[in-house]
Every structure is written in structure tokens, then in C-alpha cells.
Design an enzyme around this catalytic site. Structure first.
Site, PDB file in Angstrom:
ATOM      1  CG  HIS A  79      -1.933  -1.068   1.177  1.00 47.57           C
ATOM      2  ND1 HIS A  79      -3.378  -0.756   0.792  1.00 47.57           N
ATOM      3  CD2 HIS A  79      -1.954  -2.428   1.782  1.00 47.57           C
ATOM      4  CE1 HIS A  79      -4.140  -1.888   0.886  1.00 47.57           C
ATOM      5  NE2 HIS A  79      -3.097  -2.837   1.637  1.00 47.57           N
ATOM      6  CG  ASN A 139      -7.759  -4.682   0.873  1.00 50.22           C
ATOM      7  OD1 ASN A 139      -7.329  -3.241   1.145  1.00 50.22           O
ATOM      8  ND2 ASN A 139      -7.305  -5.502   1.151  1.00 50.22           N
ATOM      9  CG  HIS A 175      -2.678  -1.358  14.611  1.00 53.88           C
ATOM     10  ND1 HIS A 175      -2.947  -2.645  14.290  1.00 53.88           N
ATOM     11  CD2 HIS A 175      -2.441  -1.393  15.892  1.00 53.88           C
ATOM     12  CE1 HIS A 175      -2.497  -3.231  15.271  1.00 53.88           C
ATOM     13  NE2 HIS A 175      -2.110  -2.798  16.207  1.00 53.88           N
ATOM     14  CE1 TYR A 208      -2.645  -4.930   9.242  1.00 51.46           C
ATOM     15  CE2 TYR A 208      -2.662  -2.576   8.272  1.00 51.46           C
ATOM     16  CZ  TYR A 208      -2.837  -4.013   8.176  1.00 51.46           C
ATOM     17  OH  TYR A 208      -3.259  -4.530   7.141  1.00 51.46           O
TER      18      TYR A 208
END
Ligand code: HDD
Length: 699
Positions: A67, A140, A331, A354
Site C-alpha cells: 500500500h 480494501n 492499525h 501494523y
């Protein structure tokens, strides 16, 4: 405190100040380094030179490992009605509360400088700055994932990223290592179907769904929990580019999606998404023919409806890309009371990864102090020091329990808003195993395939031809055919035909042919609002015609732009003027949703001689977009490759004719009926009926 107010002290405008070093010393010359003689070596004592270069040398932080390319915007969220029955999360109680959000959209595979329109999953990460602390919904635009267990995440990412020996290809799954991973990992089948569908080439971030993917829990005040999946539903519907267009855009405008979002927000066309939840009662956990903890499965909306619980509006661009978009840290473990986790093994691993990645990317454990990451809720704890600590803590006490400070900061009770983890009963042997209920990798891939329209199926087949056709290893290609025969035999036959592999000996039938119509983009919201129309024009155009159509477009919220050979002003037959927005070299049909060609004999006579104009028409047609032409404008269509389609409108008398999304009217002065029909056609997004005609169009 409001997030915007909180950011204010950190914002810095630059005006007419005198130049200083970072120590505040005024600088007299920043163009020449301090030298021993004007042709001599630079001196060490040039503190300004050293500071300027050192700062520059350290300007980059590591890009996100996935990403990396993204674009962030501000906005707010409001719940429609109290969700107290299901969750105690405070930001989901009161419809009058506007919770500030920061959303970062992204691609997954490419580097920070890669193109926006590549075939890829899009990230849709939302940070809610709630009164009870930050809540991150890190989703997503595809509702399922490649793998079931987070321990395989490094494998799937290594396989899809550019190959390690030569770092080729950039931002693409179309290479051997990825498909090698796929054929060895059947659990990828469902997500591959989505990745090769139109979902992976969105028209706009504004026209994309978002999914939390993993299964979470809602917990209410009484402690009752339910399984939940999160959705974002765009009010503009879900729409995509076509592959040829996406590839060309990657060259002509690699910033296509971020520009689209930036422009929409600047124009006041604020993107809106409804937050939806699917809920399953704890007692119903085992009532389905899939495991509700398996992240490679959807909960079909026809089976478990999506309840729309609130709306997010994105209304603010960033002031500074690095400070906000690059430094924002998401996160899935950033939750607030009322939202809890499930045992989804992918989610469990994400909860580690994360936080860990922020330490390397943002340089230490104080990343929560970076303005974009600061909660609006106050922070009180005994954490101290570390790289880049901003807070000047004023106490000798930095431990708990303590008596010197009355044991403050004191843990909060549940009634005081303390986060209490859901008391799920867990028992079992320590095993490195996967549940039997995670073993069906193909049923939902088939469900997805069965839910596609004819055009969508065709696009998936073409995507397989591109992706697998780019694989060098013949054996891998064959294994792809064999693997996808488990999804649908005819699909496998078609893949084989395109990539030079052997079709399956026993093509599998689609079985029950069960489908989930909501996954097809054919069934989405259709509106012309915020779309962009290109108008081809030259001197001697018919002003009345153009202005009537432009006014109708504006009234429908459709943007239009005049395109001509040269920039500057154009003059109509009756001496009026319009300014050209773009010339052919600064734009292309791929940057518009539709095309309009107004009449005016002289304008058309010039356009007929321009290869660029004809290419514009042919390409718009090939990409299945709406084309409109009025009066002499139809003559231009008649000289293009679509003359066969334009013929329908050639001889009509003041009557609107629509043929395959080509809208025409001849002998008309009033453009009202034409404009209405043209706008209706634009709202259809694409006219797939042309699918089998596109061969007649040159590239
Ligand atoms: Fe992830 C970033 C979404 C699985 C590890 N992920 C990242 C971002 C999004 C997602 C949107 C970008 C956030 C931003 O804009 O800064 N990831 C997902 C979804 C997943 C998923 C929806 C499946 C349900 N991710 C996943 C797994 C792992 C990671 C299984 C590791 C075990 N993801 C990361 C990361 C990243 C990340 C390495 C890179 C940058 C970052 O976190 O902040 O930690």
C-alpha cells in the site's frame, strides 16, 4: 476537541519571512556554498550548507511495504440512528455527532511513484477520531483476501511484488512468481476472481466499495456480542475502467485517481459512502456452509443483509501530503469499546503487523504524537521517552502502581469507558493446523463467477489472458487452467484458449449455479452526477447548441470540457466565444466519461480533417462510453469507424435516436430532448452491447 482545530497549531503558512536555518539564524545566501576562493573547495564550517544538505538527505522515510502509493483526505462520519442495541461504541450512538475521519485510499503492490490505474486491490483505510480514542477500519475494495492465515502474508507479498533479481514488473501481478504462488495456494482462488474482475480497475476512488474483510465483533452495553463485517457503499455506485483505458491512463495520467479525488473535493462534489454492517448472532456461528471466520469468504448479502448505519462525507484535501498522507498510521488493533475482534487467523496476525511496521516506517514508538495520528481523546499513561518524543511530561512518576501521584493515571472501570476485551471462552491444544471448515476454496469463487454479467465474464477472461499470458513458464500456465477448472469448466476452457495451454479433459460444470447478484456491478447505483464530458469543437461551431447542452449537463451535475487542436478562444458562427480547456496533446478520450460533438458546419469541416478527433471518437466507442452528436456533428461520426452505428441518426427529423449508447439528433434547434437522453445514457456508465463490435475499431 475538533480534529481540525487540533491540527491548526501545526499548520504553517509561508509568506514574506526572511530565510533562517533550523536554529533560527538568518541566512544571507543560499545559492553559493562557502568556499576557499571562488573556484576553491567548499569549507566544513559552512553550517548552512551542511544543515540544508543533511536535512535533504534524510527527507525520505521507508515507503509502506504494501500500500505504498496512496492518497489521503479528510471528512466526517455521522450515524443515522443509535446503534446502542448492537454496540456501545460512542461514535455510533448519536446522529447529531460528527466524528472527524481521515481516509487513505491506496494500491497494494506498486511503489510510491507507480501509476494509479494498475490492476490491483485498492486499500480503503479510515481513521475515526472518536471521543473515546481512535478507531481504524483498515479495509480494501475487495471483500475477501488471498490467504487465510497471516503467517502467509510475507509469502503472498513477496510473490506479487516485482521479482527480486531484476525488480520487474512494477505494480503488476502479471508475472511468474505470483502465478506460481497462486497455483500452489488454492485458497487464493476466490480473491483471484475478484482481482481479475472490473473491481481491480476502479473508475474512481469515489465509485468504489470498501470492506473490512475480517470478521469483527460488536459488543453492546449489556456485554452481548455479535459477529460483524463492515462495508462502505459509495453513493455514486460502483464503476470501473476498461483494461485498455486503465493501461493508457497509467502512461498519460499516472495520478488519475488522486487527481479525480482532489478535483472532486476542490469543486465541492464531496464523495459520500454509507457505512454498512452485516451481523451474525453468536449462536448462529455454525449455521453456514462456510466458516464465518474465513477471510476468503463473503457473507452473501442476499443471505445476511447489509444494514446501512451511517454516512461518511469526504470534504477536505490535505495541506501537506507528507505530513498527513505519508505519516498517517493505521492499525486494525486501534479499536474503541464496543468493537472487538474475532479469531479470524488473518486478523489475529494483522493485529501484530501494523504496529510493528509503524516502528520502522515512522522511526519509533512515538508515532501517535505526529499530528495526523493524534487522537482527539486525551492521552494519559506512563509511557515515556523514545525517538522524537514531543510531550514534555512534568512528573517524577512514570510507573504504576504509585502513591506519589495517588496511583494516577488510574485504570478506568468499564463504566468509565475502560476497554474490556470480550470474554470469549477459548480452549484447545496448541496446534499448527487449519480448521477443516476452511478447506472449501472454490464454491464461492464459482458463486462469484455465476454472479457476473456476460460483459463482466468477458472482462475476467481477458484479464486471465493478459495476466497468465504474461507468465513465461508453460507448466504454471497449465496449472492455472487446471486450478480454475475447479471454479468453472467453461472459464478454464477459455483461459486455456488464450494462453496456449491445454483445455481441461473434464470441464467442471457450475453445479448449482447459485449466485449473489449484489457482487455484480451491473446492479449498482447509476447516476451521471460528477461525470466528465469532452466536447470537440473548432471555430464556426453552433453556439446555441453547445451552450444549451452544456447548461443541461451542469444542471445534472455533469462537468464538461472543450477540447480542440489548439488552446485559446474559439469563435462560433454568430461571433460568440468559448475557451478551450485542453488540446489533444494534453488530454485524451480516456480521461472522460462521454463525448459530445455539437454541430456547426465549419467546425465539423475542420474536425473531419483531424486524425486526433477521429481517434477520440473511435477510442470513446471502443471503451463503451456514451457518445452524443447533434446536427452536423453526426457527419463527423459518419467519417469515423463507427459510421455504421451513427447511420441510425443520419436522416432523422428532430428526433432523438439512441443506438448502442450513441445519442443523436438531426434538424433540431431545441436541445432539451437530446440533453435528457444523453445524460441518461451517461448514467449507464458503459454500453456493453458494443462488446462484440469493438473489433471494428482500430486501436
Ligand atoms: Fe494490510 C497496510 C488492508 C492484510 C500488513 N493493509 C494496509 C493498508 C490497508 C490494508 C488498506 C494501508 C493502510 C494505509 O493506507 O496506510 N491488509 C488490509 C486488508 C487485509 C490486509 C483489508 C486483509 C483482510 N495486512 C494484511 C495482513 C498483514 C498486513 C495479513 C500482515 C500480517 N498491511 C500490513 C502492513 C501495512 C499494511 C505491512 C503496510 C503499511 C502499514 O501496514 O501501515 O502492516
Amino acid at each position: 476537541m475538533d480534529k481540525n482545530q487540533q491540527l491548526e497549531p501545526y499548520r504553517k503558512s509561508h509568506g514574506e519571512e526572511l530565510l533562517t536555518t533550523n536554529q533560527g539564524v538568518r541566512v544571507s545566501n543560499t545559492d553559493d556554498s562557502l568556499k576557499a576562493g571562488n573556484r576553491g573547495p567548499t569549507l566544513m564550517e559552512d553550517f548552512h550548507f551542511r544543515e540544508k544538505l543533511t536535512h535533504f538527505d534524510h527527507e525520505r522515510i521507508p515507503e509502506r511495504v504494501v500500500h505504498a502509493r496512496g492518497f489521503g483526505v479528510h471528512g466526517y462520519f455521522q450515524v443515522y440512528e443509535s446503534m446502542a442495541e448492537f454496540t456501545k461504541a460512542k461514535f455510533l450512538q448519536d446522529p447529531s455527532v460528527k466524528t472527524p475521519v481521515f481516509v487513505r485510499f491506496s494500491t497494494v503492490v506498486g511503489s510510491r511513484g507507480s501509476a494509479d490505474t494498475v490492476r490491483d486491490v485498492r486499500g480503503f483505510a479510515t481513521k475515526f477520531y472518536t471521543e473515546e480514542g481512535n478507531y481504524d477500519l483498515v479495509g480494501n475494495n475487495i471483500p475477501v483476501f488471498f490467504i487465510q492465515d497471516a503467517i502467509k502474508f510475507p509469502d503472498v507479498v513477496h510473490a506479487i511484488k516485482p521479482e527480486p533479481h531484476n525488480e520487474i514488473p512494477q505494480a503488476s501481478a502479471a508475472h511468474d512468481t505470483f502465478w506460481d504462488f497462486v497455483v500452489n495456494t488454492p485458497e487464493t482462488a476466490h480473491m483471484i476472481m475478484w482481482l481479475l474482475s472490473d473491481r481491480a480497475i476502479p473508475r474512481s476512488y469515489r465509485m468504489m466499495e470498501g470492506f473490512g474483510v475480517n470478521t469483527f465483533r460488536f459488543v453492546n452495553q449489556q456485554g452481548k456480542a455479535r459477529f460483524v463485517k463492515f462495508h462502505w457503499k459509495p453513493l455514486l455506485g460502483v464503476h470501473s475502467l476498461v483494461w485498455d483505458e486503465a493501461q493508457k491512463l497509467a502512461g498519460k495520467d499516472p495520478d488519475y485517481h488522486r487527481r479525480d479525488l482532489w478535483d472532486a473535493i476542490n469543486m465541492g462534489s464531496y464523495p459520500e459512502y454509507e457505512l454498512g454492517v452485516q451481523m451474525i448472532e453468536e449462536e448462529e456461528e455454525f449455521n453456514f456452509d462456510f466458516d464465518i471466520l474465513d477471510p476468503t469468504k463473503i457473507w452473501p448479502e442476499e443471505m445476511i443483509p447489509v444494514k446501512r448505519i451511517g454516512k461518511m462525507t469526504l470534504d477536505g484535501n490535505v495541506d501537506n501530503f507528507f505530513a498527513e498522507t505519508e505519516q498517517v498510521a493505521f492499525h486494525p488493533g486501534h479499536v474503541v469499546p464496543g468493537i472487538d475482534f474475532s479469531n479470524d487467523p488473518l486478523l489475529q496476525g494483522r493485529l501484530f503487523s501494523y504496529l510493528d511496521t509503524q516502528l520502522i516506517r515512522l522511526g519509533g514508538p512515538n508515532f501517535h504524537e505526529i499530528p495526523i495520528n493524534r487522537p482527539v481523546a486525551p492521552i494519559h499513561n506512563n509511557q515515556r521517552d523514545g525517538y522524537h518524543r514531543m510531550t514534555i511530561d512534568r512528573s517524577s512518576v512514570s510507573y504504576s502502581p504509585n502513591s506519589l501521584q495517588g496511583n494516577a493515571p488510574t485504570p478506568a472501570t468499564e463504566a468509565e469507558g475502560g476497554y474490556v476485551h470480550y470474554e470469549e471462552k477459548v480452549e484447545g491444544k496448541k496446534v499448527r493446523q487449519r480448521s477443516e471448515s476452511f478447506q472449501d476454496h472454490f464454491s464461492q469463487a464459482t458463486l462469484f463467477w455465476n454472479s457476473m454479467s456476460t460483459a463482466e465474464k468477458q472482462h475476467i477472461i481477458e484479464a486471465f489472458h493478459f495476466e497468465v499470458g504474461s507468465v513465461m513458464d508453460q507448466q504454471i500456465k497449465q496449472w492455472v487452467v487446471d486450478m480454475f477448472n475447479n471454479v468453472d469448466g467453461q472459464l478454464a476452457v477459455q483461459i486455456a484458449a488464450g494462453v496456449g495451454a491445454t483445455p481441461p479433459a473434464n470441464p467442471k460444470s457450475s453445479g448449482s449455479a447459485a449466485s449473489s447478484p449484489t457482487v455484480s456491478q451491473e446492479n449498482t447505483i447509476k447516476t451521471a452526477g460528477t461525470r466528465k464530458v469532452a466536447i470537440l469543437l473548432e471555430n464556426g461551431y453552433n453556439h446555441q447548441e453547445v451552450s444549451q447542452v452544456m447548461e443541461a449537463l451542469t444542471a445534472a451535475g455533469v462537468h464538461s470540457e472543450i477540447i480542440s487542436k489548439n488552446l485559446g478562444m474559439l469563435t462560433s458562427v454568430d461571433g460568440q466565444q468559448l475557451e478551450v480547456g485542453k488540446n489533444y496533446v494534453t488530454t485524451g478520450s480516456i480521461k472522460y466519461d462521454a463525448l459530445y460533438i455539437p454541430g456547426g458546419q465549419q467546425s465539423i469541416n475542420t474536425l473531419v480533417m483531424q486524425g486526433e478527433a477521429l481517434h477520440f471518437i473511435n477510442e470513446t466507442f471502443k471503451h463503451a462510453k456514451t457518445i452524443g452528436a447533434t446536427n452536423e456533428g453526426i457527419d463527423l461520426l459518419m467519417t469515423s469507424a463507427i459510421q455504421g452505428v451513427a447511420m441510425a441518426g443520419a436522416d432523422t427529423q428532430a428526433q432523438v435516436i439512441t443506438e448502442m449508447g450513441v445519442v443523436t439528433i438531426r434538424n433540431a434547434t431545441d436541445m432539451k430532448d437530446f440533453a435528457k437522453e444523453f445524460i441518461h445514457a451517461i448514467a449507464q456508465h458503459r454500453h456493453w452491447i458494443r462488446q462484440n463490435k469493438k473489433q471494428m475499431i482500430p486501436a
